[in-house]
Design an enzyme around this catalytic site. Sequence first.
Site: not given
Lengths: 376, 472
Positions: B316-317, B319-321
């Site tokens: 998830t982390g 995916w954000h950048g």
Amino acid sequence: MKSKQSGNKILIFGFILFITLINIFNIVIPDKEFSESENRLLEQMPKLSFKNLSNGRFTKRFEKYISDQFVNRDGWVGLKSDIERLRLQKENKGIFFGKDEFLLENYEKPNDVLNNNITTLNKFKDKLSNIDMFFLLAPNSVNIYNDKLPLFANPYNQVKVIEHVENNLNENINFVSVYETLKKHKDEYIYFRTDHHWTMRGAYYAYLQYAKKAKIKPYTLDDFNDDIISDSFYGTYYSKASNYRLKPDELELFTPKFNVNYEVCFSDKDDCIDTLYNFDHLEKKDKYALFLDGNKPLVTISTDVNNNDKLLILKDSYAHSLIPFLANNYREIHILDLRYFNLSVHDYIKDNDINKILFLYNVSTFSKDTNLTKLK
Amino acid sequence: MLFSSLVFLYIFLPITLFIYFIGPKKYKNIILLIASLIFYSWGEPIYILLMIFSSIVDYSHGMLIEKYRDNDRKAKLIVLSSIIINLSLLGFFKYADFLILNINNIFNSNLNTFNLPLPIGISFYTFQTMSYTIDVYRKEAPVQRNFFSLATYVTLFPQLIAGPIVRYQTIAEEINFRKETIDKFADGLRRFIIGLGKKVLLANNIGLLWSTIKHAQLNELSVLTAWLGIIAFAFQIYFDFSGYSDMAIGLGKIFGFTFLENFNYPYISQSITEFWRRWHISLGTWFKDYVYIPIGGNRVSKFKMYRNIFVVWLLTGLWHGASWNFVLWGLYFGTILVIEKTFLLKFLNRLPRAIRHIYALILIIFGWVLFEFDNLTNVISYLKVMLGFNNNKFIDTEFIYYLYTNIILIIILIIASTPIISYTNNKTFYKLKNKEILYRNVLIPLLYLIILFISTAYLVDSTFNPFLYFRF
């Protein structure tokens, strides 16, 4: 559910009506070429070609075109400014809404550019040890009129910058201090409320300080005719802050009562003129440009003043309203704007036998201007 | 192209709406497809090929899965192939440089990075197309035999650029059988305008405050200013992201699509567990259904469950950048979630609501510090100022100035972060009765048009570009 339906229909109808009206206005009203308030050319309809489409240039330009030519652009901008003030915001796009209808540009702590400029000046002086050099650093209205700032607003104190420059400038450069005298005369009309410049009256008090340092005999205000030549001047701060409910500035002009002749030549024109002013600018928005016809790469002023000094002025536009005073004390004045002048300054000094140099900048510009590096 | 632009609002959207609602039913998908392709290629003509490629890959894979229904091994391989292709696309364009930089750091090598611009929406559409093939395999959605219908789903401009992540099964029916109605149009339009206002009037303006504070020198920031700054960012990112989701959901509704909610007032949460059920819901759901549950979810040993949670949060982390601070941000929340799950939630439930709420908000805010600064040193420096470790002043004139000049905005932001407005709206309907007609037919439409009007003013102003320095 009937009443829900009619509310929905009204919303949709209102939306379609609004969008349609905007589009009709945008299509029917002819495109403008120039924006007085933004002081720039407005984007025109870009050319549609396969090349322009594939490299993304058409879409970028088209978006700019749509926003530049949006109907009543200035009106929307003014509305935003109004709403900002309604929500208690005290600044818009970097300009504070001050008391007594004063607009004041926020000044932030300067970065390396300031020190680089000081170093450049010192090196410049080292190379020209036999020429008298003066440096006049003018504070901006945000500093002189800090009592008119909104509550708790805290721009960086320009006095610190002035002291820093004075302490770090080569001691052979004569530092002309104008802060005290401007502060003393602040209740006079020495800065514009809607523009980033000082008025000619403010420039006069600075001229007196320069005269002291340069050991020339300054003229007094009584030696000049004092006329208000415009009462509808809206300047740069007005454009930026977009608060269209302020009263305009007045333009006060001082012209010599005594006899003096000027020959003013511009590098980009063939003919010279005999006046320091171009009053055509009074018909446009940027009226301050009447002083020396605005920003030019090179202007030379020859007078019938009785001395042999050739003064070179390297400057920003604060100098334009001070030079009409100086022009009565020097036989030749050469004015270089480093933003546009790209030849060698050293060569120019040599070729024209310059023997005195004055740097005239305001704190805000001097903290950000990177053109002084051209002095090498 | 952005939703919050004059070109979209006054040119692209009206024309698309006009052609769509005039066009015959059988062409409506094609109209949307063409409009979406124009919308996407407006900014980046080249990357549109990537998106079309992704659609072709998943269309063919969907058809193949249907063909090999009887051969589960083959079907699984096809799903795997789709996942690998999509992740490779995403991995290359988004994470290749990150990988290279890390290799350079570890091995002291000097490999060149690609420096490719990130294709807009790639994090969203690759996840969406993967969801298609997986859902078809799992029989949670019927295979789409019409390539153009599938392509319409992949490229659908309402949710293309910034989500929500719409899984194929959500709109599988509506792709071919949907009904546009006046009520849906009005609902969608209201939703869209709310989103526009959130982005242009709220997010952009509080973002200015954060921008000013962020650029100040850290040693000159007061403690309260540091807090105000990161709170401003918290508001900015929420209203920006949820505003965009609102615009997406609203536009979808206008065209007859029902997307799922992506935000549910996350800042009223009383635990981090609750926060992640209210924030970026479509992403959480995607990871739960396609990663967490397939690797065992919570139906395994405690140790494996914690492992699963950390895997999901790392992803998830990430995916954000493509940066370590995002990974840390994910793991930060993963850790808190594990702690809450094991014992903290039970303990928290004994405390008063206000304490739980403050607990959640403080952890969320610290999370944003981790999220916003991509340099770990800056994160720590900023946190130090917030906690008063650096001899910074507690309060200064800057803080008072920033606070009172933004107080009205902040009050609006706080109110808009809670369900108070929709609650009072629903209540008012039952109280007004006679005035209800005036309210519904005049006040409400007028209010929305006013938001649209003022948003236009702010959009025009953002392009206001005085050429002051050089000419004056």
